[in-house]
Write an enzyme that holds these catalytic residues in place. Structure first.
Site, mmCIF file in Angstrom:
data_model
loop_
_atom_site.group_PDB
_atom_site.id
_atom_site.type_symbol
_atom_site.label_atom_id
_atom_site.label_comp_id
_atom_site.label_asym_id
_atom_site.label_seq_id
_atom_site.Cartn_x
_atom_site.Cartn_y
_atom_site.Cartn_z
ATOM 1 N N PRO A 214 40.748 1.669 1.041
ATOM 2 C CA PRO A 214 40.942 3.123 1.102
ATOM 3 C C PRO A 214 39.690 3.888 0.691
ATOM 4 O O PRO A 214 38.805 3.320 0.048
ATOM 5 C CB PRO A 214 42.090 3.378 0.120
ATOM 6 C CG PRO A 214 42.186 2.172 -0.724
ATOM 7 C CD PRO A 214 41.611 1.036 0.040
ATOM 8 N N THR A 217 36.930 3.898 -2.924
ATOM 9 C CA THR A 217 37.009 2.696 -3.750
ATOM 10 C C THR A 217 35.638 2.094 -4.004
ATOM 11 O O THR A 217 35.528 1.061 -4.657
ATOM 12 C CB THR A 217 37.910 1.637 -3.096
ATOM 13 O OG1 THR A 217 37.586 1.563 -1.718
ATOM 14 C CG2 THR A 217 39.364 2.009 -3.250
ATOM 15 N N LYS A 219 33.037 1.538 -1.442
ATOM 16 C CA LYS A 219 32.457 0.726 -0.374
ATOM 17 C C LYS A 219 30.998 1.109 -0.116
ATOM 18 O O LYS A 219 30.120 0.251 -0.029
ATOM 19 C CB LYS A 219 33.300 0.864 0.908
ATOM 20 C CG LYS A 219 34.721 0.363 0.724
ATOM 21 C CD LYS A 219 35.545 0.440 1.978
ATOM 22 C CE LYS A 219 35.820 1.850 2.428
ATOM 23 N NZ LYS A 219 36.601 2.647 1.465
ATOM 24 N N THR A 220 30.747 2.400 -0.016
ATOM 25 C CA THR A 220 29.370 2.854 0.179
ATOM 26 C C THR A 220 28.504 2.422 -0.993
ATOM 27 O O THR A 220 27.375 1.954 -0.830
ATOM 28 C CB THR A 220 29.338 4.385 0.295
ATOM 29 O OG1 THR A 220 30.372 4.795 1.181
ATOM 30 C CG2 THR A 220 28.009 4.864 0.799
ATOM 31 N N HIS A 434 64.739 24.487 -9.368
ATOM 32 C CA HIS A 434 64.297 23.375 -8.524
ATOM 33 C C HIS A 434 63.619 22.302 -9.380
ATOM 34 O O HIS A 434 63.972 21.126 -9.303
ATOM 35 C CB HIS A 434 63.343 23.922 -7.450
ATOM 36 C CG HIS A 434 62.798 22.893 -6.517
ATOM 37 N ND1 HIS A 434 63.181 22.812 -5.202
ATOM 38 C CD2 HIS A 434 61.897 21.907 -6.698
ATOM 39 C CE1 HIS A 434 62.533 21.816 -4.622
ATOM 40 N NE2 HIS A 434 61.739 21.246 -5.514
ATOM 41 N N GLU A 435 62.684 22.735 -10.204
ATOM 42 C CA GLU A 435 61.941 21.747 -11.005
ATOM 43 C C GLU A 435 62.835 21.085 -12.042
ATOM 44 O O GLU A 435 62.780 19.873 -12.230
ATOM 45 C CB GLU A 435 60.731 22.404 -11.692
ATOM 46 C CG GLU A 435 59.672 22.938 -10.727
ATOM 47 C CD GLU A 435 59.195 21.924 -9.707
ATOM 48 O OE1 GLU A 435 59.190 20.722 -10.012
ATOM 49 O OE2 GLU A 435 58.858 22.331 -8.580
#
Ligand code: ADP
Ligand code: ZN
Length: 628
Positions: A214, A217, A219-220, A434-435
């Site tokens: 993803p 994480t 990669k670059t 709602h909460e």
């Protein structure tokens, strides 16, 4: 094939001028209306005022800088017929406007024809002038400075599209929490540094490595670290940069990139988001994308075109290896795949260690606590978290980062920027219910994560938020845990429904419902948790690859598909009934919690549970605490 801006602009010129004339046309028509009005019957100003007083005026249009008015008056004697009357107004009649406004009569002011003509003339001139000036600048920039900014216009050649770093300055020490990936890539560094060691015994050095994981994480960062450790240049480009509107541009970019890489070998070529170019060919509706296929073919050709010991190693990153063209994954191309996942708790601690190096942290901060609070965070999220905390610290004019800043930064990274709370009113009350609905259902269910806090302070898109203490990235989740999550997610809508009635429920639950449906569907189609039995009916990433799915039949029949829908409904409806029942049964404490929430804006989990415990039994929750 080469394109340049000159071609595009010359083609754009007629289009622009046409648009411009149409626009002029639209203006001309309003002046014509004013001209017609000159034919209206005259009326004296005094009469006009009388008409105004008795309410016979329907509308007023002012012309010529307010000197003339065209009045639409209603004649009650003639069956309310509308008369158009022309009135010459005194030079200065500001009280007229006030009067018109007070009587709520629609009036409009039209620019005088003279002014209109001047503006029209200016308008006529401005556009061509701007256009010529623009063209002039473009030509000058592209001809004068071939290596400078003008090059951006020259996109056929794509010179500026990939970056080259002679020294990345990144080392393996800067990459943390993904130890296996690092170990595997250590070998690549050796390939670059001492290729003879491998070629002497006849080993073929791999050309391509695919990093799968993803976003965020690292990669670059890993690819840069390889270049940094081996001391070789680093070329990078993103797959999406290859794919342009014009056919042939992508392929020529690939060619340029490899040409440069060969000149600078040994080196690392990093292709981010390779799925943007590397998708399965021939997929996609309508026969696929020619440009993408050409680019991909060029990439394959280039990869085949150099020998393994040239010293170029291509590292590509993607989140979707399943959509890649199989030709890319064949031996001699990206034949090594390395998974780079979001770090576990140990990994997070290691990443935090790396990024805390250059930050001033208060001694009471424990990185371990932060690592525990952040399941699911990637390396980039953690780096961002510490940076946000540092920014907050500077803004609060503190000397060092404390836990308060860290906590605020976590909230911000997870849920977005804080907004201003609503003032008390019906919608605030509804959001509070709602909460509290989410929170109470979550608190009363044994298998639900415990409430961390409930708040009415908006963040990002959300008007209110209920935070649950995240459980550590569990790999196994039980059926009752999923059901508890579904009920918890439905708690918000259930509370709206029970308290305000069916007609008053709001769009605020949209996101909740999306999650609920997703979870219920996966229970049925992937985890075998419904009456359909233990069948796997869908692959994890489902619909995304539209093109291929249209051609290959899905794994089930129409009949099963109808049964899936029915099962999903059964699950969701039962959970909704449960949630509504829990709301009804706990109405008294819910009302009290809502009042408190509106007063305090935020209630933390401990206080919430204590209040609920006065009225109902709050189950103990087992939470998995990972070892470090
Ligand atoms: P990706 O290429 O996987 O999307 P990046 O390598 O661009 O991710 O990560 C962005 C930033 O996040 C990095 O520059 C670094 O600061 C931080 N980061 C991500 N992963 C790690 C990690 N494993 N260790 C240290 N820092 C990381
Ligand atoms: Zn909600």
């Amino acid at each position: 094939m080469k394109f340049s801006w000159k071609v595009v602009l010359l083609w754009a010129l007629p289009a622009l001028t046409i648009g411009f004339f149409l626009w002029q046309g639209a203006f001309a028509s309003t002046t014509v209306v004013a001209g017609n009005n000159a034919a209206a019957t005259r009326m004296s100003y005094g009469r006009f005022l009388d008409y105004l007083d008795v309410g016979r005026v329907a509308s007023v249009d002012l012309y010529e800088g307010g000197r003339t008015a065209i009045v639409e008056a209603i004649d009650p004697e003639l069956d309310n017929r509308v008369q158009r009357l022309r009135v010459d107004l005194p030079a200065n009649a500001p009280e007229l406007m006030a009067k018109l406004r007070a009587a709520d009569i629609s009036f409009d002011i039209h620019p005088s024809q003279n002014n209109g003509a001047i503006w029209g003339l200016l308008g006529n001139l401005i556009f061509p002038l701007l256009l010529i000036a623009g063209l002039f600048f473009l030509f000058r920039r592209s001809s004068n400075a071939p290596g400078g900014p003008g090059q951006a216009m020259n996109f056929g050649k794509s010179k500026a599209r990939f970056q080259m770093e002679a020294k990345t300055g990144v080392l393996f020490d800067d990459v943390a929490g993904i130890e296996e990936a690092k170990e595997e890539l250590q070998e690549v560094v050796t390939f670059l540094k001492k290729p003879e060691r491998f070629t002497a015994v006849g080993a073929r050095i791999p050309k391509g490595v695919l990093l799968v994981g993803p976003p965020g994480t690292g990669k670059t960062l890993l690819a840069k670290a390889i270049a940094g450790e081996a001391g070789v240049p680093f070329f990078s480009i993103s797959g999406s940069e290859f794919v342009e509107m014009f056919v042939g541009v992508g392929a020529s970019r690939v060619r340029d990139l490899f040409k440069k890489a060969k000149e600078n070998a040994p080196c690392i070529v990093f292709i981010d988001e390779i799925d943007a170019v590397g998708r399965q060919r021939g997929a996609g509706i309508g026969g696929g994308n020619d440009e993408r296929e050409q680019t991909l073919n060029q990439l394959l050709t280039e990869m085949d075109g150099f020998e393994g010991n040239t010293g170029i190693i291509i590292i590509a990153a993607t989140n979707r290896p399943d959509v890649l063209d199989s030709a890319l994954l064949r031996p001699g191309r990206f034949d090594r795949q390395i998974t780079v996942d979001a770090p576990d708790i140990k990994g997070r601690l290691a990443v935090l260690d790396v990024h805390a190096r250059n930050k001033k942290l208060s001694p009471q901060i424990s990185l371990e606590t932060i690592a525990r609070r952040t399941p699911g965070f990637t390396g980039a999220d953690l780096a961002n978290l510490l940076n946000e905390a540092a920014i907050l610290t500077a803004r609060r004019r503190k000397e060092e980062i404390t836990m308060a800043e860290i906590n605020d930064a976590v909230d911000r990274v997870v849920a977005g920027m804080e907004g201003t709370p609503l003032v008390d009113g019906k919608s605030k009350r509804l959001i509070a219910y709602h909460e509290v609905g989410h929170a109470i259902v979550g608190t009363l269910l044994k298998d639900h994560d415990p409430v961390q806090k409930v708040t009415l302070i908006p963040r990002g898109q959300a008007q209110g938020l209920t935070w649950f203490t995240p459980s550590e990235d569990q790999s196994l989740i039980s059926r009752s845990q999923i059901l508890a999550r579904i009920k918890g997610a439905l708690g918000g809508r259930a509370a709206e429904d029970v308290i305000f009635g069916d007609a008053e429920v709001t769009t605020g639950a949209g996101n909740d419902l999306q999650q609920v449906t997703g979870m219920a569907r996966q229970m049925v189609t992937r985890f075998g948790m419904s009456d359909l039995g233990p069948l796997s009916l869908e692959s994890p990433q489902g619909e995304v690859f539209l093109g291929r799915d249209l051609m290959v039949r899905s794994e089930y029949s129409e009949k099963i598909s109808a049964r899936i829908d029915a099962q999903v409904r059964v699950i969701v409806e039962q959970c909704y009934e449960d949630a509504k029942r829990m709301i009804r049964d706990n109405r008294v404490v819910i009302d009290r919690l809502v009042d408190l929430l509106i007063e305090k804006e935020t209630i933390d989990g401990e206080e919430f549970r204590q209040i609920v415990a006065e009225y109902a039994e709050v189950p103990e929750k087992e939470q998995y605490v990972p070892q470090l």
